[in-house]
Scaffold this motif. Structure first.
Motif, PDB file in Angstrom:
ATOM      1  N   ALA A 152       0.822  -1.214   0.000  1.00 25.14           N
ATOM      2  CA  ALA A 152       0.000   0.000   0.000  1.00 25.14           C
ATOM      3  C   ALA A 152       0.858   1.268   0.000  1.00 25.14           C
ATOM      4  CB  ALA A 152      -0.936  -0.003   1.204  1.00 25.14           C
ATOM      5  N   VAL A 153       2.046   1.224   0.596  1.00 29.28           N
ATOM      6  CA  VAL A 153       2.930   2.384   0.597  1.00 29.28           C
ATOM      7  C   VAL A 153       3.418   2.650  -0.833  1.00 29.28           C
ATOM      8  CG1 VAL A 153       5.117   3.326   1.426  1.00 29.28           C
ATOM      9  CG2 VAL A 153       3.623   2.066   2.990  1.00 29.28           C
ATOM     10  N   TYR A 154       3.883   1.624  -1.534  1.00 32.76           N
ATOM     11  CA  TYR A 154       4.329   1.772  -2.922  1.00 32.76           C
ATOM     12  C   TYR A 154       3.204   2.321  -3.802  1.00 32.76           C
ATOM     13  CZ  TYR A 154       8.626  -0.929  -2.198  1.00 32.76           C
ATOM     14  OH  TYR A 154       9.853  -1.354  -1.781  1.00 32.76           O
ATOM     15  N   GLU A 155       1.995   1.877  -3.555  1.00 33.14           N
ATOM     16  CA  GLU A 155       0.859   2.259  -4.392  1.00 33.14           C
ATOM     17  C   GLU A 155       0.320   3.640  -4.068  1.00 33.14           C
ATOM     18  OE1 GLU A 155      -1.717  -1.001  -3.514  1.00 33.14           O
ATOM     19  OE2 GLU A 155      -0.384  -2.454  -4.499  1.00 33.14           O
ATOM     20  N   ASN A 156       0.654   4.191  -2.893  1.00 34.04           N
ATOM     21  CA  ASN A 156       0.093   5.471  -2.446  1.00 34.04           C
ATOM     22  C   ASN A 156       1.181   6.375  -1.867  1.00 34.04           C
ATOM     23  OD1 ASN A 156      -2.839   4.736  -2.792  1.00 34.04           O
ATOM     24  ND2 ASN A 156      -2.162   3.117  -1.412  1.00 34.04           N
ATOM     25  N   LEU A 157       2.226   6.641  -2.627  1.00 36.89           N
ATOM     26  CA  LEU A 157       3.348   7.426  -2.129  1.00 36.89           C
ATOM     27  C   LEU A 157       2.940   8.829  -1.673  1.00 36.89           C
ATOM     28  CD1 LEU A 157       6.054   6.416  -4.769  1.00 36.89           C
ATOM     29  CD2 LEU A 157       5.893   5.659  -2.390  1.00 36.89           C
ATOM     30  N   PRO A 163       0.201   7.525   5.202  1.00 36.00           N
ATOM     31  CA  PRO A 163       0.421   8.331   6.407  1.00 36.00           C
ATOM     32  C   PRO A 163       1.902   8.412   6.776  1.00 36.00           C
ATOM     33  CG  PRO A 163      -1.327   6.711   6.749  1.00 36.00           C
ATOM     34  CD  PRO A 163      -0.672   6.370   5.448  1.00 36.00           C
ATOM     35  N   LEU A 164       2.398   9.641   6.868  1.00 36.10           N
ATOM     36  CA  LEU A 164       3.782   9.902   7.271  1.00 36.10           C
ATOM     37  C   LEU A 164       3.770  10.862   8.454  1.00 36.10           C
ATOM     38  CD1 LEU A 164       5.445  10.426   3.759  1.00 36.10           C
ATOM     39  CD2 LEU A 164       5.441   8.354   5.166  1.00 36.10           C
TER      40      LEU A 164
END
Length: 186
Positions: free
Chosen positions: A167-172, A176-177
């Motif tokens: 999900a991180v790769y798909e939603n850079l 949430p950061l």
């Protein structure tokens, strides 16, 4: 003889032009290769891939020594707080949020020259080994508890996410950061 002089002159001119271009490369947020903004953090889909152009590779070589491939690590860089104000070592910041969803992560502080900041504490990063599921630490000249020391002047933060979830790769741009809140300046 003329041809030899021409070739030597052309090679020297090429070296000089290449060195000048390398030194000119901007130091801010990976220069022109930054394509994705997520709060204070920026990243690029090109960094760490075979599709990266010559300029992208030169910028990474100058500001991100020994960068790993995109398949292994995602790099986010911040040069400003959550209000868009550039970092200043004379200020105190709080980094807060949920820990990134990755096998391992770290947030490292660098000086304006893109090298670690010399401090008596010899502490340069905070990572998944230092916190549980929630990130909450200070960046300041001095503090108590969990904190990163900083010297006066500009600085940057690099967050490395090693083997993040898909999900991180798909939603850079929307994953949430942590937020970076300026709490005050001296």
């Amino acid at each position: 003889m003329r041809r030899t002089i021409f070739v030597v002159t052309a090679v020297i001119a090429g070296w000089v032009a290449g060195a000048a271009a390398f030194l000119w490369i901007p130091n801010t947020t990976y220069g022109v290769v930054t394509s994705i903004k997520n709060g204070s953090w920026s990243t690029s889909e090109a960094v760490g891939t075979a599709q990266a152009g010559v300029l992208t590779r030169a910028i990474v070589a100058r500001t991100g020594l020994f960068a790993l491939s995109k398949e292994e690590t995602i790099y986010y860089r911040a040069v400003e707080d959550s209000d868009g104000v550039p970092f200043d070592g004379a200020c105190r910041y709080r980094v807060i949020g949920d820990a990134p969803q990755a096998r391992w992560w770290s947030i490292t502080i660098y000086g304006a020259d893109n090298y670690l900041i010399e401090t008596p504490e010899n502490r340069y990063s905070i990572g998944s080994k230092d916190v549980g599921g929630t990130i909450d630490f200070a960046i300041a000249g001095d503090a108590e508890g969990l904190w990163l020391p900083v010297a006066d002047g500009p600085f940057s933060l690099t967050m490395r996410l090693y083997n993040p979830v898909a999900a991180v790769y798909e939603n850079l741009a929307t994953t949430p950061l942590p937020a970076i809140i300026r709490e005050g300046c001296r």
